[in-house]
Design an enzyme around this catalytic site. Sequence first.
Site, PDB file in Angstrom:
ATOM      1  N   GLU A 121      -9.152  -3.294  42.856  1.00  0.00           N
ATOM      2  CA  GLU A 121      -9.891  -2.035  43.018  1.00  0.00           C
ATOM      3  C   GLU A 121      -9.498  -1.067  41.908  1.00  0.00           C
ATOM      4  O   GLU A 121     -10.297  -0.247  41.462  1.00  0.00           O
ATOM      5  CB  GLU A 121      -9.623  -1.430  44.397  1.00  0.00           C
ATOM      6  CG  GLU A 121     -10.569  -0.291  44.730  1.00  0.00           C
ATOM      7  CD  GLU A 121     -10.408   0.168  46.169  1.00  0.00           C
ATOM      8  OE1 GLU A 121     -11.287  -0.155  46.986  1.00  0.00           O
ATOM      9  OE2 GLU A 121      -9.410   0.836  46.473  1.00  0.00           O
ATOM     10  N   HIS A 148     -18.487   3.421  46.965  1.00  0.00           N
ATOM     11  CA  HIS A 148     -18.239   3.208  48.391  1.00  0.00           C
ATOM     12  C   HIS A 148     -17.708   4.493  49.018  1.00  0.00           C
ATOM     13  O   HIS A 148     -17.400   5.472  48.350  1.00  0.00           O
ATOM     14  CB  HIS A 148     -17.294   2.022  48.642  1.00  0.00           C
ATOM     15  CG  HIS A 148     -15.848   2.293  48.415  1.00  0.00           C
ATOM     16  ND1 HIS A 148     -14.843   1.512  48.932  1.00  0.00           N
ATOM     17  CD2 HIS A 148     -15.208   3.254  47.707  1.00  0.00           C
ATOM     18  CE1 HIS A 148     -13.670   1.981  48.568  1.00  0.00           C
ATOM     19  NE2 HIS A 148     -13.848   3.031  47.818  1.00  0.00           N
ATOM     20  N   HIS A 191     -15.714   2.696  41.870  1.00  0.00           N
ATOM     21  CA  HIS A 191     -14.575   1.953  41.329  1.00  0.00           C
ATOM     22  C   HIS A 191     -15.097   0.941  40.319  1.00  0.00           C
ATOM     23  O   HIS A 191     -16.226   0.460  40.432  1.00  0.00           O
ATOM     24  CB  HIS A 191     -13.835   1.183  42.425  1.00  0.00           C
ATOM     25  CG  HIS A 191     -13.079   2.050  43.378  1.00  0.00           C
ATOM     26  ND1 HIS A 191     -11.852   2.586  43.082  1.00  0.00           N
ATOM     27  CD2 HIS A 191     -13.386   2.473  44.624  1.00  0.00           C
ATOM     28  CE1 HIS A 191     -11.422   3.298  44.109  1.00  0.00           C
ATOM     29  NE2 HIS A 191     -12.343   3.257  45.065  1.00  0.00           N
ATOM     30  N   ASP A 225     -23.011  -5.149  41.826  1.00  0.00           N
ATOM     31  CA  ASP A 225     -22.920  -4.335  40.609  1.00  0.00           C
ATOM     32  C   ASP A 225     -23.912  -3.170  40.626  1.00  0.00           C
ATOM     33  O   ASP A 225     -25.111  -3.367  40.868  1.00  0.00           O
ATOM     34  CB  ASP A 225     -23.153  -5.198  39.369  1.00  0.00           C
ATOM     35  CG  ASP A 225     -22.772  -4.454  38.096  1.00  0.00           C
ATOM     36  OD1 ASP A 225     -21.799  -3.673  38.114  1.00  0.00           O
ATOM     37  OD2 ASP A 225     -23.477  -4.653  37.082  1.00  0.00           O
ATOM     38  N   HIS A 226     -23.394  -1.971  40.365  1.00  0.00           N
ATOM     39  CA  HIS A 226     -24.181  -0.739  40.371  1.00  0.00           C
ATOM     40  C   HIS A 226     -24.858  -0.480  41.710  1.00  0.00           C
ATOM     41  O   HIS A 226     -25.959   0.072  41.774  1.00  0.00           O
ATOM     42  CB  HIS A 226     -25.203  -0.722  39.213  1.00  0.00           C
ATOM     43  CG  HIS A 226     -24.561  -0.499  37.885  1.00  0.00           C
ATOM     44  ND1 HIS A 226     -23.816  -1.460  37.254  1.00  0.00           N
ATOM     45  CD2 HIS A 226     -24.514   0.585  37.086  1.00  0.00           C
ATOM     46  CE1 HIS A 226     -23.351  -0.985  36.123  1.00  0.00           C
ATOM     47  NE2 HIS A 226     -23.752   0.266  35.988  1.00  0.00           N
ATOM     48  N   HIS A 231     -17.907   7.607  45.955  1.00  0.00           N
ATOM     49  CA  HIS A 231     -17.248   7.608  44.643  1.00  0.00           C
ATOM     50  C   HIS A 231     -17.252   6.177  44.165  1.00  0.00           C
ATOM     51  O   HIS A 231     -17.515   5.251  44.953  1.00  0.00           O
ATOM     52  CB  HIS A 231     -15.816   8.146  44.755  1.00  0.00           C
ATOM     53  CG  HIS A 231     -14.969   7.270  45.612  1.00  0.00           C
ATOM     54  ND1 HIS A 231     -15.009   7.343  46.984  1.00  0.00           N
ATOM     55  CD2 HIS A 231     -14.118   6.260  45.317  1.00  0.00           C
ATOM     56  CE1 HIS A 231     -14.206   6.421  47.485  1.00  0.00           C
ATOM     57  NE2 HIS A 231     -13.667   5.740  46.503  1.00  0.00           N
ATOM     58  N   CYS A 286     -10.794   8.313  49.148  1.00  0.00           N
ATOM     59  CA  CYS A 286     -11.797   7.255  49.344  1.00  0.00           C
ATOM     60  C   CYS A 286     -12.730   7.548  50.521  1.00  0.00           C
ATOM     61  O   CYS A 286     -13.677   6.802  50.754  1.00  0.00           O
ATOM     62  CB  CYS A 286     -11.120   5.901  49.525  1.00  0.00           C
ATOM     63  SG  CYS A 286     -10.793   5.051  47.960  1.00  0.00           S
TER      64      CYS A 286
END
Length: 137
Positions: A127, A15, A42, A80-81, A40, A34
Amino acid sequence: MRISAYRKAHFNAAHRLHLPDLTDAENHDLFGACSNPLFHGHNYDLTVKVTGEVDPRTGFLIDLKILKDYIRDHVEKVFDHKNINLEVEEFTDNKLNPTAENICYVIWQRLRKVLDQKYELTVRLYETPRNFVEYPA
Ligand code: NI
């Protein structure tokens, strides 16, 4: 008998926190690392809590297989991913800033749509191992 059941889940996603009306420097002041314009990732952890009455015949609150499938289909497959800013509908085109708060709420909304209304639903989203949010408060 009223009781709660929990199911844990996990997804990795990228994100970037930013407000489109601010410059990159202003976004960095507000959101720190962030706000990296190149995104980047998480490792998000999720705890889904379902509360209600135990069925006296089966002894179940909810078949956890059903809850597992809901989380797989409506959370893991969506997040996811993925790059949340670019690939998750609720966040695309800067509709919503992908903070832990907003991601948690979107997950809650998605699960609320499919979970039987007789259950109460709470979603906790980590997170990082030490930073997490929960909806509803
Ligand atoms: Ni971040």
